[in-house]
Write a protein that holds these residues in place. Structure first.
Motif, PDB file in Angstrom:
ATOM      1  N   UNK A 209      27.644   7.721  -0.139  1.00  0.00           N
ATOM      2  CA  UNK A 209      25.931   7.489  -0.491  1.00  0.00           C
ATOM      3  C   UNK A 209      25.208   6.072  -0.360  1.00  0.00           C
ATOM      4  N   UNK A 210      26.075   5.111  -0.421  1.00  0.00           N
ATOM      5  CA  UNK A 210      26.049   3.759  -0.826  1.00  0.00           C
ATOM      6  C   UNK A 210      25.675   3.151   0.372  1.00  0.00           C
ATOM      7  N   UNK A 211      27.099   3.102   1.171  1.00  0.00           N
ATOM      8  CA  UNK A 211      26.818   2.964   2.426  1.00  0.00           C
ATOM      9  C   UNK A 211      25.607   3.304   3.273  1.00  0.00           C
ATOM     10  N   UNK A 212      24.966   4.328   2.796  1.00  0.00           N
ATOM     11  CA  UNK A 212      24.211   5.160   4.032  1.00  0.00           C
ATOM     12  C   UNK A 212      22.940   4.838   3.509  1.00  0.00           C
ATOM     13  N   UNK A 213      22.908   4.302   2.636  1.00  0.00           N
ATOM     14  CA  UNK A 213      21.166   3.268   1.825  1.00  0.00           C
ATOM     15  C   UNK A 213      21.542   2.314   2.541  1.00  0.00           C
ATOM     16  N   UNK A 214      22.347   1.886   2.811  1.00  0.00           N
ATOM     17  CA  UNK A 214      22.539   0.487   3.185  1.00  0.00           C
ATOM     18  C   UNK A 214      22.261  -0.057   4.217  1.00  0.00           C
ATOM     19  N   UNK A 215      23.125   1.053   5.127  1.00  0.00           N
ATOM     20  CA  UNK A 215      22.489   1.151   6.660  1.00  0.00           C
ATOM     21  C   UNK A 215      21.175   1.166   6.771  1.00  0.00           C
TER      22      UNK A 215
ATOM     23  N   UNK B  76      41.047  -0.586  -3.974  1.00  0.00           N
ATOM     24  CA  UNK B  76      41.486   0.723  -3.171  1.00  0.00           C
ATOM     25  C   UNK B  76      41.807   0.176  -1.994  1.00  0.00           C
ATOM     26  N   UNK B  77      41.668  -1.665  -1.281  1.00  0.00           N
ATOM     27  CA  UNK B  77      42.303  -1.820  -0.040  1.00  0.00           C
ATOM     28  C   UNK B  77      41.203  -1.698   0.760  1.00  0.00           C
ATOM     29  N   UNK B  78      41.547  -2.318   2.660  1.00  0.00           N
ATOM     30  CA  UNK B  78      40.809  -2.687   3.584  1.00  0.00           C
ATOM     31  C   UNK B  78      40.371  -1.072   4.057  1.00  0.00           C
ATOM     32  N   UNK B  79      41.235  -0.185   4.212  1.00  0.00           N
ATOM     33  CA  UNK B  79      41.634   0.633   5.002  1.00  0.00           C
ATOM     34  C   UNK B  79      40.788   1.427   4.171  1.00  0.00           C
ATOM     35  N   UNK B  80      40.840   1.888   2.930  1.00  0.00           N
ATOM     36  CA  UNK B  80      40.038   2.683   2.057  1.00  0.00           C
ATOM     37  C   UNK B  80      38.559   2.507   2.293  1.00  0.00           C
ATOM     38  N   UNK B  81      38.479   0.970   2.181  1.00  0.00           N
ATOM     39  CA  UNK B  81      36.830   0.744   2.063  1.00  0.00           C
ATOM     40  C   UNK B  81      36.605   1.159   3.389  1.00  0.00           C
ATOM     41  N   UNK B  82      37.213   1.171   4.310  1.00  0.00           N
ATOM     42  CA  UNK B  82      36.475   1.028   5.913  1.00  0.00           C
ATOM     43  C   UNK B  82      36.150   2.596   5.876  1.00  0.00           C
ATOM     44  N   UNK B  83      36.776   3.303   5.485  1.00  0.00           N
ATOM     45  CA  UNK B  83      36.821   4.797   6.241  1.00  0.00           C
ATOM     46  C   UNK B  83      35.237   5.268   4.823  1.00  0.00           C
ATOM     47  N   UNK B  84      35.257   4.503   3.884  1.00  0.00           N
ATOM     48  CA  UNK B  84      33.916   5.161   3.537  1.00  0.00           C
ATOM     49  C   UNK B  84      32.936   4.306   3.473  1.00  0.00           C
ATOM     50  N   UNK B  85      32.883   3.700   4.124  1.00  0.00           N
ATOM     51  CA  UNK B  85      32.104   2.439   4.872  1.00  0.00           C
ATOM     52  C   UNK B  85      31.485   3.379   5.821  1.00  0.00           C
ATOM     53  N   UNK B  86      32.687   3.416   7.123  1.00  0.00           N
ATOM     54  CA  UNK B  86      32.450   4.416   8.335  1.00  0.00           C
ATOM     55  C   UNK B  86      31.325   5.431   7.956  1.00  0.00           C
ATOM     56  N   UNK B  87      31.924   6.357   7.090  1.00  0.00           N
ATOM     57  CA  UNK B  87      31.480   7.375   6.900  1.00  0.00           C
ATOM     58  C   UNK B  87      30.051   7.302   6.566  1.00  0.00           C
ATOM     59  N   UNK B  88      29.701   6.286   5.828  1.00  0.00           N
ATOM     60  CA  UNK B  88      28.659   5.899   5.845  1.00  0.00           C
ATOM     61  C   UNK B  88      27.743   6.255   6.821  1.00  0.00           C
ATOM     62  N   UNK B  89      28.049   5.447   8.101  1.00  0.00           N
ATOM     63  CA  UNK B  89      26.989   5.431   9.164  1.00  0.00           C
ATOM     64  C   UNK B  89      27.577   3.377  10.188  1.00  0.00           C
ATOM     65  N   UNK B  90      28.240   2.875   9.493  1.00  0.00           N
ATOM     66  CA  UNK B  90      28.728   2.216  10.198  1.00  0.00           C
ATOM     67  C   UNK B  90      29.364   1.881  10.773  1.00  0.00           C
TER      68      UNK B  90
ATOM     69  N   UNK C 174      36.310 -10.016   2.383  1.00  0.00           N
ATOM     70  CA  UNK C 174      35.422  -9.920   2.288  1.00  0.00           C
ATOM     71  C   UNK C 174      35.572  -9.057   4.165  1.00  0.00           C
ATOM     72  N   UNK C 175      34.309  -8.810   3.409  1.00  0.00           N
ATOM     73  CA  UNK C 175      34.099  -7.232   4.740  1.00  0.00           C
ATOM     74  C   UNK C 175      32.933  -7.469   5.871  1.00  0.00           C
ATOM     75  N   UNK C 176      33.234  -7.604   6.676  1.00  0.00           N
ATOM     76  CA  UNK C 176      31.641  -7.755   7.396  1.00  0.00           C
ATOM     77  C   UNK C 176      31.396  -5.587   8.158  1.00  0.00           C
ATOM     78  N   UNK C 177      30.613  -4.933   7.597  1.00  0.00           N
ATOM     79  CA  UNK C 177      29.948  -4.062   8.435  1.00  0.00           C
ATOM     80  C   UNK C 177      28.554  -4.239   9.287  1.00  0.00           C
ATOM     81  N   UNK C 178      28.823  -3.750  10.745  1.00  0.00           N
ATOM     82  CA  UNK C 178      27.755  -3.228  11.540  1.00  0.00           C
ATOM     83  C   UNK C 178      27.177  -2.091  11.556  1.00  0.00           C
ATOM     84  N   UNK C 179      25.692  -1.927  11.835  1.00  0.00           N
ATOM     85  CA  UNK C 179      25.540  -0.504  12.240  1.00  0.00           C
ATOM     86  C   UNK C 179      26.228  -0.274  13.568  1.00  0.00           C
TER      87      UNK C 179
END
Length: 360
Positions: free
Chosen positions: A265-271, A327-341, A355-360
């Motif tokens: 939900x946080x990732x979705x709001x950031x997006x 959590x590790x990068x793979x798990x973070x990537x999973x929830x971030x992309x689920x939030x719309x990135x 340090x991760x960079x997420x893009x829309x």
């Protein structure tokens, strides 16, 4: 003589001896942690760094403390390698390396804040023990103030060292945008250390520091005033799922995302609040993706802190899912992309941070 056993299983006495030795060393370290905090608060390390070598009585006089306590404190530090003892003179001192670790808050190796946070966590020990059975949580706002202050002091030296010179340049084109003038949200800003560092470096940009903990926001406002950047930063008391604003060029989260109860939900709001060509920078504790690859001193420290603070905060906010500090990068990537990135990349790293960079 028969070998000792437990439940008919033989005991390897050599391995047992090694384990006991390790435990005794750990016990001494555990006892030293509050002594380190006392030394930090009373200025004992600072006085020793500035004026050593000193006899216990001399250090006590310079710090307005009492010699019997100081003498025992010094011997404890010397036994653990945190203080240097001269057997010829009976004096104590700090080497440059010990000074960097314990007496220089601007040093990237400064770790006294981590011990301060540890002592703060322990004040919730009974509650955390109970929560192991109930599944309830303890929010950051419920932790002792030493947890918030210690966490800031633990992380700030790394931010001072890396944020402007290493991490921002690792983001695609972001340094130039910030120099020209950009809109930035620092979500989970705590006492505002990261927000203030950015505001000082990029005077043409506009910053919003956001945290759900009202006392932390009050502290952040005070510190921004003290260093003269209050005109570039506004502060907001809000959660990571409800903060205001849109079209941010950059949203930042420093060692906070894994604490949140609804990371998707946080990732979705950031997006939703990010500009279409904006970026989300997540600074997270360094972790590999598999538990077995995190069984090392850094992983151990983060797993312990996560058990006492990160997981309890996530559970306090609903905990769906609970990420934890490793959590590790793979798990973070999973929830971030689920939030719309659509894109998540590792921009850079340090021994303590991803340090991760997420893009829309």
């Amino acid at each position: 003589m028969a070998s000792p056993t437990i439940d008919d299983k033989p005991i390897d006495e050599e391995k047992l001896g090694e384990l006991v030795g390790m435990a005794v060393n750990e016990l001494g370290a555990a006892y030293y942690a509050p002594l380190l905090v006392i030394g930090d608060r009373l200025g004992l390390y600072e006085a020793l760094a500035d004026g050593g070598p000193l006899l216990p009585a001399e250090l006590a006089e310079r710090t307005d403390t009492v010699e019997p306590y100081v003498a025992e404190w010094l011997a404890a530090g010397a036994a653990g390698g945190y203080v240097t003892y001269d057997r010829e003179t009976g004096c104590y001192s700090l080497t440059p390396e010990q000074t960097a670790l314990l007496a220089d808050e601007d040093s990237p190796a400064f770790l006294a804040g981590g011990f301060q946070g540890l002592v703060g966590y322990q004040k919730r020990l009974s509650e955390i023990e109970s929560d192991f059975r109930t599944g309830e949580g303890v929010g950051w706002h419920e932790q002792d103030e030493d947890v918030c202050h210690g966490t800031e002091r633990f992380y700030r030296p790394s931010y001072e060292t890396n944020l402007i010179d290493e991490w921002i340049p690792a983001l695609n084109g972001m340094d130039a945008r910030l120099t020209a003038g950009a809109r930035v949200a620092d979500v989970g800003c705590g006492h505002g250390a990261s927000t203030i560092i950015m505001a000082k470096a990029y005077p043409s940009s506009e910053f919003v520091g956001i945290d759900y903990h009202e006392h932390s926001i009050e502290m952040a406002r005070k510190r921004a005033e003290e260093v003269g950047v209050a005109d570039r930063i506004s502060f907001e008391v809000a959660t990571a799922k409800e903060y205001n604003g849109t079209d941010y060029d950059l949203v930042m989260m420093f060692d906070a995302y894994h604490d949140m109860g609804d990371p998707v939900g946080v990732a979705s709001h950031v997006r939703e609040t990010l500009a279409d060509d904006g970026a989300w920078m997540l600074v997270e504790p360094f972790a590999n993706d598999r538990v077995e690859d995190n069984l090392n001193p850094i992983g151990r420290a983060f797993y312990c802190a996560s058990t006492m603070a990160c997981v309890p905060n996530s559970l306090d906010q609903g905990g769906d899912p609970v990420l934890g500090a490793q959590a590790g990068e793979a798990r973070l990537r999973e929830v971030i992309t689920e939030g719309g990135f659509t894109s998540v990349r590792r921009a850079t790293e340090t021994p303590f941070n991803l340090v991760l960079e997420a893009s829309p």
